[in-house]
Design a protein around this motif. Sequence first.
Motif, mmCIF file in Angstrom:
data_model
loop_
_atom_site.group_PDB
_atom_site.id
_atom_site.type_symbol
_atom_site.label_atom_id
_atom_site.label_comp_id
_atom_site.label_asym_id
_atom_site.label_seq_id
_atom_site.Cartn_x
_atom_site.Cartn_y
_atom_site.Cartn_z
ATOM 1 N N SER A 133 -3.475 11.643 -4.756
ATOM 2 C CA SER A 133 -2.793 10.353 -4.620
ATOM 3 C C SER A 133 -3.505 9.442 -3.626
ATOM 4 C CB SER A 133 -1.344 10.574 -4.187
ATOM 5 O OG SER A 133 -1.278 11.305 -2.979
ATOM 6 N N SER A 134 -4.072 10.010 -2.555
ATOM 7 C CA SER A 134 -4.806 9.171 -1.594
ATOM 8 C C SER A 134 -6.095 8.632 -2.204
ATOM 9 C CB SER A 134 -5.117 9.976 -0.329
ATOM 10 O OG SER A 134 -5.844 11.150 -0.639
ATOM 11 N N ILE A 135 -6.800 9.467 -3.008
ATOM 12 C CA ILE A 135 -8.017 8.974 -3.666
ATOM 13 C C ILE A 135 -7.668 7.894 -4.685
ATOM 14 C CG2 ILE A 135 -9.903 9.624 -5.209
ATOM 15 C CD1 ILE A 135 -10.005 12.314 -3.874
ATOM 16 N N LEU A 136 -6.587 8.110 -5.465
ATOM 17 C CA LEU A 136 -6.183 7.111 -6.462
ATOM 18 C C LEU A 136 -5.803 5.794 -5.810
ATOM 19 C CD1 LEU A 136 -3.997 9.274 -8.892
ATOM 20 C CD2 LEU A 136 -6.217 8.249 -9.387
ATOM 21 N N THR A 137 -5.012 5.846 -4.748
ATOM 22 C CA THR A 137 -4.527 4.617 -4.102
ATOM 23 C C THR A 137 -5.663 3.828 -3.494
ATOM 24 O OG1 THR A 137 -2.424 5.738 -3.631
ATOM 25 C CG2 THR A 137 -2.920 3.722 -2.395
ATOM 26 N N PHE A 138 -6.466 4.487 -2.667
ATOM 27 C CA PHE A 138 -7.531 3.761 -1.966
ATOM 28 C C PHE A 138 -8.685 3.423 -2.900
ATOM 29 C CE2 PHE A 138 -5.052 5.252 1.488
ATOM 30 C CZ PHE A 138 -5.333 4.435 2.571
ATOM 31 N N MET A 153 0.821 -1.204 0.000
ATOM 32 C CA MET A 153 0.000 0.000 0.000
ATOM 33 C C MET A 153 0.864 1.267 0.000
ATOM 34 S SD MET A 153 -3.076 1.093 2.568
ATOM 35 C CE MET A 153 -4.125 -0.208 1.959
ATOM 36 N N LEU A 154 1.926 1.265 0.810
ATOM 37 C CA LEU A 154 2.834 2.407 0.856
ATOM 38 C C LEU A 154 3.538 2.597 -0.494
ATOM 39 C CD1 LEU A 154 4.195 4.659 2.463
ATOM 40 C CD2 LEU A 154 5.901 2.992 3.230
ATOM 41 N N THR A 155 3.960 1.490 -1.108
ATOM 42 C CA THR A 155 4.620 1.579 -2.418
ATOM 43 C C THR A 155 3.681 2.156 -3.475
ATOM 44 O OG1 THR A 155 5.939 -0.359 -1.846
ATOM 45 C CG2 THR A 155 5.874 0.283 -4.161
ATOM 46 N N SER A 156 2.424 1.686 -3.463
ATOM 47 C CA SER A 156 1.444 2.202 -4.417
ATOM 48 C C SER A 156 1.164 3.683 -4.178
ATOM 49 C CB SER A 156 0.151 1.389 -4.315
ATOM 50 O OG SER A 156 -0.831 1.883 -5.189
ATOM 51 N N PHE A 157 1.071 4.085 -2.904
ATOM 52 C CA PHE A 157 0.810 5.486 -2.585
ATOM 53 C C PHE A 157 1.979 6.378 -3.017
ATOM 54 C CE2 PHE A 157 1.041 9.152 0.259
ATOM 55 C CZ PHE A 157 -0.236 9.681 0.122
ATOM 56 N N LEU A 158 3.228 5.939 -2.769
ATOM 57 C CA LEU A 158 4.385 6.734 -3.160
ATOM 58 C C LEU A 158 4.474 6.891 -4.668
ATOM 59 C CD1 LEU A 158 7.125 5.393 -0.700
ATOM 60 C CD2 LEU A 158 5.953 7.587 -0.619
ATOM 61 N N TYR A 159 4.126 5.850 -5.398
ATOM 62 C CA TYR A 159 4.141 5.937 -6.867
ATOM 63 C C TYR A 159 3.122 6.976 -7.343
ATOM 64 C CZ TYR A 159 3.370 4.653 -11.736
ATOM 65 O OH TYR A 159 3.214 4.681 -13.104
ATOM 66 N N ASN A 160 1.903 6.891 -6.802
ATOM 67 C CA ASN A 160 0.875 7.863 -7.185
ATOM 68 C C ASN A 160 1.240 9.276 -6.725
ATOM 69 O OD1 ASN A 160 -0.859 5.982 -8.424
ATOM 70 N ND2 ASN A 160 -1.725 5.395 -6.452
ATOM 71 N N PHE A 161 1.886 9.379 -5.559
ATOM 72 C CA PHE A 161 2.221 10.678 -4.998
ATOM 73 C C PHE A 161 3.246 11.411 -5.872
ATOM 74 C CE2 PHE A 161 4.933 13.344 -2.319
ATOM 75 C CZ PHE A 161 3.997 14.167 -1.715
ATOM 76 N N PHE A 162 4.355 10.751 -6.191
ATOM 77 C CA PHE A 162 5.412 11.424 -6.948
ATOM 78 C C PHE A 162 5.008 11.671 -8.391
ATOM 79 C CE2 PHE A 162 8.027 9.568 -3.481
ATOM 80 C CZ PHE A 162 8.594 10.752 -3.024
ATOM 81 N N SER A 163 4.280 10.727 -8.985
ATOM 82 C CA SER A 163 3.822 10.951 -10.367
ATOM 83 C C SER A 163 2.817 12.100 -10.425
ATOM 84 C CB SER A 163 3.209 9.678 -10.937
ATOM 85 O OG SER A 163 2.117 9.248 -10.130
ATOM 86 N N SER A 175 -8.092 -4.156 9.810
ATOM 87 C CA SER A 175 -9.024 -3.040 9.712
ATOM 88 C C SER A 175 -8.447 -1.954 8.797
ATOM 89 C CB SER A 175 -9.312 -2.448 11.099
ATOM 90 O OG SER A 175 -8.119 -1.947 11.679
ATOM 91 N N LEU A 176 -9.300 -0.988 8.466
ATOM 92 C CA LEU A 176 -8.877 0.111 7.608
ATOM 93 C C LEU A 176 -7.818 0.974 8.296
ATOM 94 C CD1 LEU A 176 -9.314 1.662 4.938
ATOM 95 C CD2 LEU A 176 -11.072 3.006 6.109
ATOM 96 N N GLN A 177 -7.975 1.205 9.620
ATOM 97 C CA GLN A 177 -6.991 2.012 10.345
ATOM 98 C C GLN A 177 -5.625 1.338 10.375
ATOM 99 O OE1 GLN A 177 -10.029 1.386 11.336
ATOM 100 N NE2 GLN A 177 -11.053 3.337 11.815
ATOM 101 N N ARG A 178 -5.642 0.022 10.529
ATOM 102 C CA ARG A 178 -4.369 -0.712 10.544
ATOM 103 C C ARG A 178 -3.723 -0.690 9.158
ATOM 104 N NH1 ARG A 178 -3.581 -7.126 12.142
ATOM 105 N NH2 ARG A 178 -1.317 -7.197 11.800
ATOM 106 N N ALA A 179 -4.522 -0.760 8.116
ATOM 107 C CA ALA A 179 -3.973 -0.709 6.765
ATOM 108 C C ALA A 179 -3.401 0.672 6.450
ATOM 109 C CB ALA A 179 -5.056 -1.077 5.748
ATOM 110 N N MET A 180 -3.960 1.697 7.068
ATOM 111 C CA MET A 180 -3.513 3.067 6.819
ATOM 112 C C MET A 180 -2.345 3.476 7.712
ATOM 113 S SD MET A 180 -7.267 4.880 6.531
ATOM 114 C CE MET A 180 -6.570 6.525 6.595
ATOM 115 N N ARG A 181 -1.889 2.591 8.605
ATOM 116 C CA ARG A 181 -0.907 2.996 9.615
ATOM 117 C C ARG A 181 0.392 3.491 8.990
ATOM 118 N NH1 ARG A 181 -0.222 -1.460 14.030
ATOM 119 N NH2 ARG A 181 -2.440 -0.955 14.200
ATOM 120 N N SER A 182 0.918 2.778 8.012
ATOM 121 C CA SER A 182 2.183 3.203 7.398
ATOM 122 C C SER A 182 2.021 4.517 6.633
ATOM 123 C CB SER A 182 2.691 2.110 6.448
ATOM 124 O OG SER A 182 1.737 1.861 5.419
#
Length: 486
Positions: A65-70, A1-11, A88-95
């Motif tokens: 990037s958060s809308i794209l990832t999730f 999830m973090l890898t996907s978010f970073l890709y969307n964030f920088f692009s 849970s969703l909170q645990r998935a969002m922790r990183s």
Amino acid sequence: MLTSFLYNFFSSFVILMVIFIFQTVWLFIDDLAGKDLDLIIIGKFLFYLMPNLTEKVLPLTVLLSSILTFGSFAENYEFAAMKASGISLQRAMRSLIVFVTILGGVTFFFANNVIPASEQKIFNMRRNIAKVKPAAVIVEGVFSDIEGTEMNIKVARKSGEKDRFLEDVIIHQKTVSNLNTTVIKAKTGELISSEESDIIQLVLNDGYYYDEMQPKSSKEKKKKPFTRSKFETYIKNIDVSTLNDQDIEQESDITTDKMKNVFRLNKDIDSLKLNNIKQVKAFSKNITARMGAFPIKKVDSAKSRKIKQTEKPIPSKKIDTSFNRNDITTVLPVWQKSQLINNAKNSIANILNTVRGKKTELNKRYEVYNRHILSLHKKFALAFSCIILFFVGAPLGAIIRKGGLGLPMVVAIILFLVYYFIGVFADNYAKKGAMHPIFGAWLSTLIMLPLGISLTRRATADKGLMSFGNVIDKVTSVFKKKKKSN
């Protein structure tokens, strides 16, 4: 999830930065286009402009990037698999929460140190470009001062290579005592220069030369004499030897609120506040003295008792009450009465003019004060906005369950426009004193905070964006209760 978010964030950051740079170039196109500037200078100008754009690009990047990832995770039912596995969703969002928190700290450092330095660089480059390139400072339709000369010039239109050809030229030439006594008008003109020479020739064609004469006798001054001469060609040499040695990136001591960090802003806010209070007190004393009204001095109670014990009682005198004390004009002759009223009117008019002028000056002073408070709190608000917009975009992406650049892009732009325009209106109101500057700096962020909390709760409970079914059921239940009661 973090890898996907970073890709969307920088692009997303790179794409949005390029879009905002092209949009901003149009704002400075008059300063850059057709001024015979090197590509290196233009590149430096755009490079120094990039940090200033981050306060717009970063919040939109986090939101998108958060809308794209999730959205992509929810569209592929990966959240359903996580919940089936007990995550849970909170645990998935922790990183991601840790990353966004670090991003908020980096954003504050960027706003406190990098953006003020880039603002200083941009200001100096725009100021020095106008000095080095004299044709660049001549703006069509307005009077422009040419640095290093006592000349003020206005042209209707510029054309040709490097804007060398001028039309409808008006020049105001000032004297040593800074008086505007010479006016030159010409139908056309031309700027002629060469790299080897420090002299620029301004060749004027088909015009008139007006010069006010300064006679010694007062009788001649009342006549206001001047000389006028017509010319077919008039050549004016402008020495630019001091301008050619000017460095494009030379630093100046001029600073504004955007060029200061938190420490400098706190220091200047205190000094501006004390200075404004001193200005108001001094002006109030001045007006009180001019009006003839004096404040009653407080007397110490112990001293007043001693004075009362030592003083002898003053015998009372009979006061003549035959005239109205509130209207002193009743005891004056008619000519003195009209003179007194006219003097009073003139005094009041002068005082009102003074008050109006001071009010304009104080409004400008307090606007500078409000701008400093706004700049201080916007540095903190920018850091918190990145965190809050993440909690808006992440649950929103999980709710709409749509990835890609279609619907998520539209939703992100709409939310960002709401956030941005609320901030712009709040800034303008706060600068003019219509609302407190602290509230103006935090308003857009505070509005997004309850939205983020609401969306996070709905995404955690697996609820949709808007449950119209529950609303309809509540409305129908109200009508059923009314029927039963009837």
